[in-house]
Enzyme design. Structure first.
Site, short mmCIF file in Angstrom:
data_model
loop_
_atom_site.label_atom_id
_atom_site.label_comp_id
_atom_site.label_asym_id
_atom_site.label_seq_id
_atom_site.Cartn_x
_atom_site.Cartn_y
_atom_site.Cartn_z
N ASP A 1 1.60 62.18 21.18
CA ASP A 1 1.61 61.93 22.61
C ASP A 1 0.53 60.91 22.95
OD1 ASP A 1 2.38 62.50 25.40
OD2 ASP A 1 0.37 63.34 25.51
N THR B 1 3.72 57.54 28.15
CA THR B 1 2.31 57.19 28.01
C THR B 1 2.09 56.16 26.90
OG1 THR B 1 2.05 59.15 26.62
CG2 THR B 1 1.48 59.37 28.92
N THR B 2 2.80 56.33 25.78
CA THR B 2 2.71 55.34 24.72
C THR B 2 3.32 54.01 25.17
OG1 THR B 2 2.88 57.11 23.08
CG2 THR B 2 3.24 54.86 22.31
N ASP C 1 5.61 67.45 28.77
CA ASP C 1 6.23 66.16 29.06
C ASP C 1 7.68 66.35 29.51
OD1 ASP C 1 3.87 65.10 28.31
OD2 ASP C 1 4.56 64.19 26.44
#
Length: 719
Positions: A222, A255-256, A552
């Site tokens: 994550d 997020t990545t 998530d």
């Protein structure tokens, strides 16, 4: 050999001896001959060893002589260097003295006081000696004029007009860096951070194992978790950490993606900065491209409004499965996707994420995880008598408290003075009467389950057990609030006047064994605004990562329910926006065309990285995608990377979806971060002040002294 010949001579006379003596005599002679030969061999070997030892001794003597010679040379060189150093120091003292005299002469000649620092520096100009510059090694920065001024014939007073004292603006020790080099340094730092999380993108992304100085180990892919655990100290790179946290709190996923996009935007801007393009031109074009990209995402998004509940649940499960496919629990994405959708639908329109509880129980397999349409929490600390309480109720009344149900100890400095010793028993009786009065009122309320955020002591536990009432103390604040929301009860801070309206209820309460833990489970709650997911798994690190993955997925489903628009995943939306921006750039004249083209190229990092992480040829796949998206009919818009075959596939038809708000937020946050970093042209690092250091040390060493602990006894109630 002489001895052997003597033995031969003796042997010539043995014929005169009797036959028996001749045989014994010959045997003795043979033994003597063999001994003589062995002695001869040993003497020869010892002689060889002695010769070899003699040669080694001679070599050792040569080495010792060479070492002594080197030591003598070292001593001579040391003395020579010491002499040179002393002469150098003497010359430096002489030059410094002459510089002082020169400064004084200038002052006397012009009749005005010339600063001593200026006189010394003018002397350094006139003396044709490189050692003079050592007196003031920073003369170029301080004086601020070129040495050619002296050569051109300027007098000392004319130089005084040129020279001004240095303006000290920042505190000593302040580190400043500015200009193009500083901007490129910030871009390189952000690119390095993006490279760290680059390999975690997509269903085939790798995991990162991070362990801190305390020995805690975290395995995760994550982006937000990795960015938070990395101890990044570069000030510009911390911006990427902030946008990853913002993306996680706003939409929960991507997020990545946001870190990769920001790093790629800066990477594409770097050649322009090196060529001298002003950063504001890049910023202006990037913001224009960002607005165009967001409008295109909204245009391509498909709505899921107007569907039936079952259809909507199926569509939401597809979004959750897309998110979970890149996580550690991707192998069971269908199992957990339906669980997440049921949990989000259970809380309805409640925005409080903590209404969905996630409890972790080591042991078992992922398939042993289950969803509770209510509240479940681990059995709290219990006293004697707890096992005598009933563990299952049907339609019970539930009393929620925020008070202690035990004998309260006095304050640390409490003191009671008695004139009559018999009064002590009355005080003890009063204490016991208070606690019994509280317990009686709890029992009279009609509640069969009593939960308290504070402790329920051994007296209360046994009291409730005698009356077939279940009790649990030290329930966490979060669990107590979830029970209140689910059962319709209200947390009470007093047990006086407890009415039925403040009591909660549920269909079934039971204490259930889950692995090595015992859980209190409330099922069939009337309000139904909470749910609990009980996670099972082998290792603690695995369960921790599974919890982050479910967080998530929960965020994604919540956003999809509120915004109800989805776009094709698998890099399809990124390729379509890239094609659209390239096409739009052709209509723009000037440098902005190049900048928007670079922005469009940066968007291709998502499908390219998906291919790289899956082990496929990114160049081949991107060429196929460009060809498909370039079709004039627009039928290639939903095509993205096929992770399973290494080709391209219609992502939308294969239910690889993601909420449009995730992509919009990622593009917007990444663009703003890139523009922010491009707008920084100077970095100033202030030194830590001595006073702050002293205060920090004092606070670290200081501490409040604890008061003495007094022993005390507890009286018993009079029977």
């Amino acid at each position: 050999m002489g001895e052997i010949e003597t033995f031969s001579e003796f042997g010539s006379h043995t014929d005169q001896l009797p036959q028996c003596q001749q045989s014994s005599f010959k045997t003795g002679v043979d033994e003597l001959k063999s001994r003589a030969r062995s002695l001869e061999k040993s003497v020869i070997e010892k002689g060889k060893k002695l010769a070899k030892t003699q040669g080694e001794l001679e070599e050792l003597e040569e080495i010792i002589k060479e070492k002594k010679r080197l030591l003598r040379e070292k001593s001579k060189l040391s003395k020579s260097l010491e002499s040179d150093l002393q002469s150098h120091r003497a010359k430096m003292r002489r030059l410094a003295y002459e510089a002082d005299l020169f400064s004084d002469r200038l002052t006397q000649f012009y009749g005005k006081r010339i600063p001593h620092w200026l006189g010394v520096r003018l002397f350094c100009f006139q003396v044709n000696d490189p050692m003079a510059s050592d007196i003031c090694i920073d003369w170029k920065q301080i004086i601020g004029i070129d040495y050619q001024l002296v050569k051109q014939g300027f007098t000392a007073m004319e130089l005084v007009l040129f020279l001004q004292p240095q303006i000290i603006l920042l505190k000593e020790g302040t580190d400043t860096s500015q200009g193009k080099a500083q901007l490129l340094s910030n871009i390189n730092a952000c690119t390095a951070v993006a490279d760290v999380v680059r390999t975690t993108l997509g269903p085939r992304g790798m995991d990162k194992l991070i362990h801190d100085d305390k020995g805690n180990v975290t395995i995760s892919n994550d982006g937000a978790t990795i960015m938070k655990l990395l101890d990044i100290i570069h000030p510009a790179a911390k911006i990427l950490v902030d946008i990853a946290k913002s993306q996680d709190s706003e939409v929960g996923d991507g997020t990545t993606t946001v870190v990769l996009l920001a790093g790629e935007f800066l990477k594409e801007a770097k050649p322009f900065v090196e060529d001298g393009v002003h950063p504001q031109n890049l910023i202006r074009s990037y913001r224009t491209a960002c607005n165009l990209a967001i409008e295109k995402v909204k245009e391509l998004a498909s709505s899921i409004e107007g569907k039936s509940l079952e259809e909507k649940k199926s569509l939401l499960a597809k979004c959750a499965a897309t998110t979970l496919s890149s996580k550690l629990i991707g192998g069971e994405k269908e199992f957990f996707a339906s669980m997440v959708v049921d949990a989000v639908i259970a809380i309805g329109n409640d925005d409080r994420l903590n209404m969905i509880g996630i409890k972790k129980v080591p042991g078992g397999t992922m398939r042993d995880s289950f969803l509770v349409n209510g509240v479940a929490f681990k059995k709290t600390f219990s006293y004697a008598g707890f096992e005598q309480q009933p563990k299952k109720f049907v339609n019970p009344k539930i009393l929620l408290l925020n008070i202690e149900l035990e004998l309260k100890s006095e304050k640390e400095n409490a003191e009671i003075r008695l004139s009559d010793p018999s009064q002590y028993q009355s005080i003890v009786d009063a204490e016991w009467n208070i606690i019994y009065d509280k317990l009686d009122k709890c029992a009279q309320s009609g509640a069969k389950i009593v939960l308290s955020r504070l402790a329920i002591g051994d007296l209360g536990t046994q009291y409730f057990a005698d009356r077939d009432i279940f009790c649990a103390g030290r329930v966490s604040e979060e669990d107590l609030q979830r029970v209140a929301a689910a059962t319709g009860g209200t947390v009470q801070t007093t047990i006086n006047n407890v009415i039925d309206e403040v009591l909660g209820t549920c269909e079934i309460f039971e204490e259930k064994q889950v692995g090595n833990e015992r859980f209190n489970i409330f099922n069939g709650c009337p309000s139904g605004t909470t749910a609990t997911i009980v996670l099972r798994g082998g290792a603690d690190q695995f369960i921790e990562e599974a919890e982050r993955s479910l967080h998530d997925a929960i965020m994604i489903v919540r956003r999809a329910m509120k915004n109800s628009t989805v776009v094709a995943g698998g890099g399809a939306i990124d390729m379509e926006i890239s094609r659209y921006l390239r096409q739009h750039a052709r209509t723009i004249a000037g440098k902005s065309q190049l900048f928007i083209n670079s922005y469009a190229k940066a968007l291709e990092v998502i499908p390219r990285q998906l291919c790289d992480n899956a082990g496929y040829d990114a160049t081949d796949v991107l060429n196929k995608l460009r060809q498909k998206h370039a079709l004039p009919s627009g039928e290639g818009a939903p095509y993205g990377v096929d992770i399973n075959t290494g080709g391209i596939v219609d992502s939308f038809s294969n239910f690889v979806w993601e909420p449009a708000v995730v992509k919009i937020n990622a593009i917007n946050a990444a663009t703003e971060a890139a523009c922010l970093i491009l707008s920084v042209d100077e970095t100033v690092k202030n030194p830590k002040s001595e006073s702050a250091q002293g205060e920090a040390a004092a606070s670290a060493m200081g501490g409040r002294g604890g008061g003495g602990f007094r022993g005390r006894g507890r009286g018993m109630r009079r029977r």
